[in-house]
Design a protein around this motif. Structure first.
Motif, mmCIF file in Angstrom:
data_model
loop_
_atom_site.group_PDB
_atom_site.id
_atom_site.type_symbol
_atom_site.label_atom_id
_atom_site.label_comp_id
_atom_site.label_asym_id
_atom_site.label_seq_id
_atom_site.Cartn_x
_atom_site.Cartn_y
_atom_site.Cartn_z
ATOM 1 N N ALA A 150 16.593 -48.106 0.694
ATOM 2 C CA ALA A 150 15.611 -48.415 1.510
ATOM 3 C C ALA A 150 15.687 -48.393 2.858
ATOM 4 N N GLU A 151 16.610 -48.666 3.369
ATOM 5 C CA GLU A 151 15.767 -48.320 4.903
ATOM 6 C C GLU A 151 16.610 -47.567 5.080
ATOM 7 N N ALA A 152 16.813 -46.571 4.766
ATOM 8 C CA ALA A 152 17.663 -44.986 5.573
ATOM 9 C C ALA A 152 16.706 -44.706 5.154
ATOM 10 N N ARG A 153 15.721 -44.599 3.867
ATOM 11 C CA ARG A 153 14.489 -43.805 3.711
ATOM 12 C C ARG A 153 13.391 -43.897 4.346
ATOM 13 N N ARG A 154 13.106 -45.352 5.186
ATOM 14 C CA ARG A 154 12.094 -45.596 6.236
ATOM 15 C C ARG A 154 13.098 -44.969 7.459
ATOM 16 N N PHE A 155 14.140 -45.262 7.756
ATOM 17 C CA PHE A 155 14.435 -44.079 8.794
ATOM 18 C C PHE A 155 13.816 -43.094 9.164
ATOM 19 N N TRP A 156 14.665 -42.219 8.372
ATOM 20 C CA TRP A 156 14.964 -40.938 8.329
ATOM 21 C C TRP A 156 13.318 -40.291 8.330
ATOM 22 N N ALA A 157 12.108 -40.761 7.143
ATOM 23 C CA ALA A 157 11.385 -40.371 7.258
ATOM 24 C C ALA A 157 10.305 -40.888 7.503
ATOM 25 N N GLY A 158 10.321 -42.077 8.893
ATOM 26 C CA GLY A 158 10.190 -42.028 9.817
ATOM 27 C C GLY A 158 9.848 -41.374 11.140
ATOM 28 N N ARG A 159 10.883 -40.294 10.716
ATOM 29 C CA ARG A 159 11.905 -39.352 11.829
ATOM 30 C C ARG A 159 10.490 -38.296 11.260
ATOM 31 N N TRP A 160 9.882 -37.927 10.636
ATOM 32 C CA TRP A 160 9.661 -37.005 9.999
ATOM 33 C C TRP A 160 8.673 -36.045 10.941
ATOM 34 N N THR A 161 7.601 -36.857 11.014
ATOM 35 C CA THR A 161 6.307 -35.952 12.371
ATOM 36 C C THR A 161 6.939 -35.479 13.079
ATOM 37 N N ARG A 162 8.161 -36.299 14.064
ATOM 38 C CA ARG A 162 9.355 -35.561 15.298
ATOM 39 C C ARG A 162 9.560 -34.691 15.071
ATOM 40 N N VAL A 163 10.021 -34.357 14.000
ATOM 41 C CA VAL A 163 10.464 -32.661 13.466
ATOM 42 C C VAL A 163 9.695 -31.737 13.412
ATOM 43 N N LEU A 164 8.690 -31.942 13.000
ATOM 44 C CA LEU A 164 7.313 -31.228 13.019
ATOM 45 C C LEU A 164 6.812 -30.781 13.894
ATOM 46 N N VAL A 165 7.020 -31.905 14.671
ATOM 47 C CA VAL A 165 5.844 -31.627 16.599
ATOM 48 C C VAL A 165 7.169 -31.211 17.335
ATOM 49 N N LEU A 166 8.334 -31.670 16.781
ATOM 50 C CA LEU A 166 9.707 -30.038 17.353
ATOM 51 C C LEU A 166 9.533 -28.655 17.321
ATOM 52 N N ASN A 167 8.582 -28.681 16.042
ATOM 53 C CA ASN A 167 8.783 -27.461 15.242
ATOM 54 C C ASN A 167 8.238 -26.865 15.884
ATOM 55 N N GLN A 168 6.819 -27.499 15.777
ATOM 56 C CA GLN A 168 5.307 -26.621 15.916
ATOM 57 C C GLN A 168 4.140 -26.878 17.680
ATOM 58 N N HIS A 169 5.115 -27.726 18.195
ATOM 59 C CA HIS A 169 5.188 -28.071 19.541
ATOM 60 C C HIS A 169 5.831 -27.970 20.238
ATOM 61 N N ILE A 170 6.709 -28.709 20.461
ATOM 62 C CA ILE A 170 7.786 -28.663 21.700
ATOM 63 C C ILE A 170 8.591 -27.270 22.076
ATOM 64 N N LEU A 171 8.941 -26.652 21.529
ATOM 65 C CA LEU A 171 10.222 -25.269 21.239
ATOM 66 C C LEU A 171 8.674 -24.196 20.840
ATOM 67 N N PRO A 172 7.424 -23.727 21.139
ATOM 68 C CA PRO A 172 6.467 -23.202 21.293
ATOM 69 C C PRO A 172 6.203 -23.307 22.903
ATOM 70 N N ALA A 173 6.102 -25.007 23.519
ATOM 71 C CA ALA A 173 5.844 -25.102 24.902
ATOM 72 C C ALA A 173 6.645 -24.362 25.786
ATOM 73 N N LEU A 174 8.501 -25.091 25.176
ATOM 74 C CA LEU A 174 9.276 -24.401 25.711
ATOM 75 C C LEU A 174 9.112 -23.363 26.238
ATOM 76 N N LEU A 175 9.347 -22.028 25.394
ATOM 77 C CA LEU A 175 8.504 -20.482 25.626
ATOM 78 C C LEU A 175 7.781 -20.394 26.621
ATOM 79 N N ARG A 176 6.937 -20.808 26.410
ATOM 80 C CA ARG A 176 5.778 -20.715 26.948
ATOM 81 C C ARG A 176 5.666 -20.517 28.031
ATOM 82 N N THR A 177 6.407 -22.171 28.353
ATOM 83 C CA THR A 177 5.826 -22.836 30.204
ATOM 84 C C THR A 177 7.504 -22.390 30.728
#
Length: 242
Positions: free
Chosen positions: A45-72
Motif C-alpha cells: 500500500a505504501e509502494a502504491r502511494r509513493f509511485w502513484a505520487g510520482r506519476w505527475t512528475r513523469v508526465l511533467v518530464l515528458n510533456q514539459h521538461i524535455l521539450p523545454a530542454l530542446l527548445r532552449t
C-alpha cells in the motif's frame, strides 16, 4: 558564448561527477520508502502511494521538461547530442516503448490499474502548476543541471530498486522495465549530459547555475538520491583530467 574546452571546464566536469557520487552516499532516513523497500519492509500500500505520487512528475518530464530542454538548447549541434538522451524517453519513435507507457504498466502491476489519477492529461492542481511554472521559468543551464542529476538516478539505484520490487511483490521483468531501462540506458545518457555541462560551463556564473540546479534536484528527490545499497556505477574522475 565560447565553448572551447579548457582546464577549468574539465575540472568542473570532474567536480560534478564527484558531487553526483556523493549524493548517492548520503545516509538515508530510516523512514525513506525506498530504504524500506530495499530492506523488504515496505507494505505494498505504501509502494502504491509513493509511485502513484510520482506519476505527475513523469508526465511533467515528458510533456514539459524535455521539450523545454530542446527548445532552449542554444545551438543545433548540442540539440542533436541532447536528442540522443531524450529520444529514448519517447520510445525512440515507438509509442509502446515510451517511458510513460512503461510507467503505467508498472503502476498496473502494483494494483493501480483502475485508479483515475493516471490519465495522460496532467491534472490542474497547485502542485502540477508549480512544477510546470518552474520549468517555464528555468534557464537552459538550470534545466541542464537538473536533467543531469535526473539521468544519474537509473544507473545508480534503479537496478537495486527493480530487484527489490521483484523480491517484495513478485513483479515480473516486464513489470519493472521502467526501472531496468533507465538502469542500463541512462549511463550513456548521463555521460552525454556531463559532456554538455562541461561544454556550457564556461564561466563561473554558468557553472554555478548548472551546479545549483543539479544539487537542488538531488535534495528534492532524496528518496532516490541517497545510500540505498551498493552503488554499481561511479562517475567520479575523467581520464587525463583531474
Amino acid at each position: 558564448m565560447s565553448r572551447q574546452p579548457s582546464p577549468d571546464s574539465y575540472a568542473f566536469e570532474s567536480e560534478l561527477r564527484r558531487s553526483c557520487d556523493a549524493a548517492y552516499l548520503r545516509p538515508s532516513a530510516r523512514d525513506n520508502p525506498m530504504r524500506e523497500l530495499v530492506e523488504g519492509r515496505l507494505p505494498i500500500a505504501e509502494a502504491r502511494r509513493f509511485w502513484a505520487g510520482r506519476w505527475t512528475r513523469v508526465l511533467v518530464l515528458n510533456q514539459h521538461i524535455l521539450p523545454a530542454l530542446l527548445r532552449t538548447c542554444p545551438d543545433l549541434e548540442s540539440r542533436a547530442n541532447l536528442w540522443r538522451s531524450i529520444s529514448v524517453e519517447y520510445g525512440e519513435g515507438k509509442y509502446e516503448r515510451s517511458h510513460p507507457v512503461l510507467y503505467t504498466r508498472f503502476l498496473k502491476a502494483l494494483g493501480l490499474a483502475e485508479d483515475p489519477h493516471y490519465p495522460s492529461k496532467l491534472p490542474d492542481d497547485p502542485e502540477t502548476r508549480r512544477l510546470v511554472l518552474a520549468v517555464e521559468n528555468a534557464s537552459w543551464l538550470e534545466l541542464l543541471g537538473a536533467f543531469l542529476a535526473r539521468e544519474t538516478v537509473g544507473p545508480k539505484v534503479f537496478g537495486i530498486i527493480a530487484d527489490a520490487l521483484r523480491a517484495s511483490y513478485g513483479l515480473s521483468d516486464a513489470d519493472v522495465e521502467w526501472f531496468t531501462v533507465h538502469a542500463v540506458g541512462d549511463l550513456d545518457d548521463a555521460n552525454d549530459i556531463f559532456d554538455l555541462a562541461r561544454q556550457f560551463g564556461t564561466n563561473p556564473e554558468a557553472r554555478e547555475r548548472i551546479r545549483a540546479a543539479m544539487l537542488a534536484w538531488f535534495d528534492a528527490n532524496s528518496e532516490y538520491c541517497c545510500a540505498l545499497g551498493p552503488i554499481p556505477i561511479h562517475y567520479a574522475g575523467l581520464d587525463g583530467h583531474a
